[in-house]
Design a protein around this motif. Structure first.
Motif, PDB file in Angstrom:
ATOM      1  N   ASP A   1      51.907 -40.607  57.223  1.00 33.22           N
ATOM      2  CA  ASP A   1      52.111 -40.527  58.665  1.00 33.22           C
ATOM      3  C   ASP A   1      51.542 -41.762  59.376  1.00 33.22           C
ATOM      4  O   ASP A   1      52.170 -42.312  60.281  1.00 33.22           O
ATOM      5  N   THR A   2      50.351 -42.198  58.967  1.00 36.75           N
ATOM      6  CA  THR A   2      49.728 -43.342  59.650  1.00 36.75           C
ATOM      7  C   THR A   2      50.477 -44.629  59.319  1.00 36.75           C
ATOM      8  O   THR A   2      50.598 -45.509  60.160  1.00 36.75           O
ATOM      9  N   TYR A   3      51.018 -44.720  58.099  1.00 31.45           N
ATOM     10  CA  TYR A   3      51.809 -45.903  57.753  1.00 31.45           C
ATOM     11  C   TYR A   3      53.065 -45.979  58.634  1.00 31.45           C
ATOM     12  O   TYR A   3      53.409 -47.027  59.163  1.00 31.45           O
ATOM     13  N   LEU A   4      53.701 -44.806  58.807  1.00 36.26           N
ATOM     14  CA  LEU A   4      54.962 -44.795  59.558  1.00 36.26           C
ATOM     15  C   LEU A   4      54.759 -44.862  61.063  1.00 36.26           C
ATOM     16  O   LEU A   4      55.480 -45.562  61.769  1.00 36.26           O
ATOM     17  N   TYR A   5      53.763 -44.090  61.573  1.00 32.39           N
ATOM     18  CA  TYR A   5      53.653 -43.938  63.043  1.00 32.39           C
ATOM     19  C   TYR A   5      52.301 -44.337  63.607  1.00 32.39           C
ATOM     20  O   TYR A   5      52.063 -44.093  64.793  1.00 32.39           O
ATOM     21  N   ASN A   6      51.395 -44.889  62.789  1.00 32.23           N
ATOM     22  CA  ASN A   6      50.018 -45.180  63.211  1.00 32.23           C
ATOM     23  C   ASN A   6      49.343 -43.870  63.661  1.00 32.23           C
ATOM     24  O   ASN A   6      49.908 -42.790  63.489  1.00 32.23           O
ATOM     25  N   LEU A   7      48.146 -43.926  64.238  1.00 32.09           N
ATOM     26  CA  LEU A   7      47.487 -42.681  64.666  1.00 32.09           C
ATOM     27  C   LEU A   7      48.302 -42.077  65.811  1.00 32.09           C
ATOM     28  O   LEU A   7      48.738 -42.788  66.705  1.00 32.09           O
ATOM     29  N   ASN A   8      48.503 -40.765  65.744  1.00 32.80           N
ATOM     30  CA  ASN A   8      49.286 -40.085  66.788  1.00 32.80           C
ATOM     31  C   ASN A   8      48.783 -38.646  66.891  1.00 32.80           C
ATOM     32  O   ASN A   8      47.814 -38.273  66.194  1.00 32.80           O
ATOM     33  N   ALA A   9      49.435 -37.833  67.711  1.00 30.03           N
ATOM     34  CA  ALA A   9      48.946 -36.458  67.938  1.00 30.03           C
ATOM     35  C   ALA A   9      48.901 -35.659  66.628  1.00 30.03           C
ATOM     36  O   ALA A   9      48.053 -34.771  66.456  1.00 30.03           O
ATOM     37  N   LYS A  10      49.821 -35.978  65.701  1.00 31.70           N
ATOM     38  CA  LYS A  10      49.857 -35.253  64.412  1.00 31.70           C
ATOM     39  C   LYS A  10      48.578 -35.508  63.598  1.00 31.70           C
ATOM     40  O   LYS A  10      48.198 -34.712  62.735  1.00 31.70           O
ATOM     41  N   THR A  11      47.941 -36.659  63.891  1.00 33.63           N
ATOM     42  CA  THR A  11      46.730 -37.013  63.131  1.00 33.63           C
ATOM     43  C   THR A  11      45.641 -35.943  63.307  1.00 33.63           C
ATOM     44  O   THR A  11      44.847 -35.710  62.399  1.00 33.63           O
ATOM     45  N   TYR A  12      45.636 -35.295  64.504  1.00 38.54           N
ATOM     46  CA  TYR A  12      44.665 -34.207  64.715  1.00 38.54           C
ATOM     47  C   TYR A  12      44.846 -33.103  63.672  1.00 38.54           C
ATOM     48  O   TYR A  12      43.892 -32.580  63.114  1.00 38.54           O
ATOM     49  N   VAL A  13      46.125 -32.747  63.448  1.00 34.79           N
ATOM     50  CA  VAL A  13      46.425 -31.660  62.492  1.00 34.79           C
ATOM     51  C   VAL A  13      46.003 -32.082  61.089  1.00 34.79           C
ATOM     52  O   VAL A  13      45.379 -31.310  60.341  1.00 34.79           O
ATOM     53  N   ILE A  14      46.347 -33.340  60.758  1.00 39.52           N
ATOM     54  CA  ILE A  14      45.999 -33.845  59.418  1.00 39.52           C
ATOM     55  C   ILE A  14      44.478 -33.868  59.248  1.00 39.52           C
ATOM     56  O   ILE A  14      43.946 -33.449  58.207  1.00 39.52           O
ATOM     57  N   ALA A  15      43.783 -34.330  60.307  1.00 37.05           N
ATOM     58  CA  ALA A  15      42.314 -34.365  60.253  1.00 37.05           C
ATOM     59  C   ALA A  15      41.773 -32.949  60.090  1.00 37.05           C
ATOM     60  O   ALA A  15      40.813 -32.726  59.333  1.00 37.05           O
ATOM     61  N   PHE A  16      42.412 -31.996  60.761  1.00 34.32           N
ATOM     62  CA  PHE A  16      41.964 -30.604  60.671  1.00 34.32           C
ATOM     63  C   PHE A  16      42.075 -30.107  59.224  1.00 34.32           C
ATOM     64  O   PHE A  16      41.161 -29.438  58.711  1.00 34.32           O
TER      65      PHE A  16
END
Lengths: 109, 430
Positions: B237-252
């Protein structure tokens, strides 16, 4: 806790062996292997001059396993010269914390 | 079945890794003192890159490699596949670190940096070959083995991406900015290598050291899948879109994995039979606290990043230093004295134990030095991290002074253990 039949003619030598094995200390826990409940049985063959210790380790991947086995052999050979020592490692029954003697539990707490 | 035999010939390779790692730790601290003010700036700074790589490779990875040569045969119940491979890996690793760290320090992304990265990649691939062939010979199929195997794979990927990034300095070929790849490289190393490896080893050693009756692997299984899922999702996800709102879910998902591991640690602690803990074990619990603080910062980093607020830089710096100089450092500083004394003890006393009264492995450690080390490390944590957070340089300097004391005490104690002279007492004198 290991127990012997008092009517066994080898009762006293077996008891002596157990007492001398109290000198073998688990290097991490600092408790002797008798109070750890690692020794399951002691067999003595006086005619062949052989002592067989049936014991286990706290886990099969115990990093100190070889040291403990070596210490048992050294200890028996020191206190019972003239006897050949054999250590038989068994994994059934598996060692659990219930094997600890009351003294062992007290030392750990 | 026989007991696991500790191979005495492994002593040299293991101790060499421990000595090198200790010296690297001292070098890390001295380098930190020389650029204390840089800790208030951006993390993409040549001097900080040099320090990070020396800490991650020379200090953290070096000691893990050394310890794993001793522990892999124990955990996997088989002999190490090849001692020669272990030595060859070390021979590539050492100049690799030197070249890479030196060229980062003076920032010269030329032949020195490139050869350093190649040496390191080769060393790591050789280590991985040794791990996988050892695991292949082993009789165990445990969650600890899964953690160690996967961590080794992540280490290879981290080194590969690192090498590509080094070459990208001089021959730009990567499709994105260096900083974008740096996030991926750092998290592969931190979560993929360090976290999974530490969990894998502790899965076996923690219950053993605490004499814990907790045997359930469910939490560890959950940790394994949650952490790897989070890491893979983060990388893609970070490769494709950099940090974004989805990163919260991934971090969770990732944090949930770490929480499961911390719960496993808590359960081992709760069901421990050995109530009195020695200083290295008690101090190890400090490392879990530092890990907890580090992961609690992740949502703030994402928030400030999405808000395009420069505070994200400060929080990232705090996150990185808490992980490297907090969690990993605390763990290594203490676990060294749970592993090294055993390695030295086996060499000196295995053939004597039972015949004479011998010291126990814990007796090889100088407890006064250990206490000063523990106190100075706590002083470091209480000053250095607030110093970064509040931007107070004098606190950073005070923290580094305390860390210097920690490093000196640690090295003296390591040297004392390694230089231990055999001493015995007859039983009849007791």
């Amino acid at each position: 806790m290991i127990e012997f039949d008092i009517t066994d003619k080898l009762f006293f030598i077996k008891t002596d062996i157990v007492e001398s094995l109290r000198l073998v200390i688990d290097p991490e826990l600092h408790i002797n292997i008798i109070d750890m409940g690692l020794v399951y049985n002691v067999n003595v063959d006086e005619t062949e001059g052989k002592i067989c210790i049936e014991m286990t380790l706290s886990s099969s991947y115990c990093p100190m396993g070889e040291s403990i086995v070596s210490a048992v052999k050294n200890c028996i050979e020191l206190h019972f010269p003239g006897f050949i020592t054999e250590v038989l490692l068994v994994w059934d029954p598996v060692w659990t914390y219930d094997n600890l003697s009351e003294e062992g539990k007290r030392l750990l707490s | 079945m026989n007991a696991v035999k500790q191979d005495p010939s492994l002593y040299k390779i293991v101790v060499t890794h421990y000595i090198t790692s200790s010296l690297c730790f001292l070098a890390v601290v001295i380098m930190m003192v020389f650029c204390a003010e840089d800790f208030s700036g951006h993390y993409f700074n040549p001097k900080l890159l040099a320090i990070t790589h020396l800490a991650a490779l020379g200090w953290g990875t070096m000691i893990i490699l050394g310890a794993s040569y001793q522990l892999l045969p124990v955990i996997l119940e088989t002999k190490l596949y090849s001692k020669i491979l272990a030595w060859v890996s070390y021979v590539f690793f050492l100049p690799g670190i030197f070249c890479l760290v030196f060229s980062f320090w003076i920032f010269d992304p030329g032949i020195f940096m490139q050869s350093g990265s190649i040496f390191l990649l080769l060393a790591i691939v050789l280590y991985a070959v040794n791990v996988f062939f050892t695991a292949d010979k082993g009789q165990q199929d445990s969650i600890a083995q899964d953690f160690i195997g996967t961590a080794t794979l992540w280490l290879c990927f981290t080194a590969l991406l690192g090498t590509l990034l080094v070459f990208n300095f001089q021959f730009p070929f990567l499709p994105k900015d260096h900083l974008d790849f740096l996030k991926l490289h750092a998290h592969m190393g931190i979560a993929g290598w360090f976290l999974l490896m530490i969990i894998g080893v502790s899965a076996k050693l923690l219950p053993m050291f605490l004499v814990s009756s907790y045997q359930n692997n469910q939490l560890l299984n959950l940790t394994y899948y949650l952490l790897n899922t989070a890491l893979i999702l983060f990388l893609v996800d970070t490769y494709l879109y950099n940090l974004n709102a989805k990163t919260y879910v991934i971090a969770f998902v990732g944090i949930a994995g770490i929480v499961c591991y911390l719960l496993f640690v808590y359960q081992c602690f709760k069901f421990r039979i050995r109530k009195v803990m020695d200083l290295p074990m008690a101090s190890t619990f400090l490392s879990f606290g530092l890990l907890g603080i580090a992961i609690s910062i992740i949502p703030f980093i994402i928030y400030w990043h999405l808000d395009k607020n420069p505070a994200t830089i400060k929080y990232s710096m705090l996150y990185g230093t808490l992980l490297f100089m907090g969690w990993i450092c605390a763990l290594i500083l203490n676990q060294t004295f749970k592993t090294l004394p055993f390695i030295v003890w086996v060499k000196h006393y295995e053939h004597l134990t039972g015949k004479f009264k011998t010291p126990m492995p814990a007796d090889l450690v100088n407890n006064s030095l250990l206490k000063i080390q523990a106190i100075s490390f706590v002083a470091f944590c209480c000053t250095f991290f607030p110093g970064i957070f509040f931007g107070f340089t004098f606190l950073i300097y005070a923290g580094l002074g305390a860390l210097l004391v920690t490093a000196v005490m640690y090295i003296l104690n390591v040297a004392g253990v390694i230089l231990h002279k055999t001493r015995t007492e007859n039983y009849d004198r007791i």
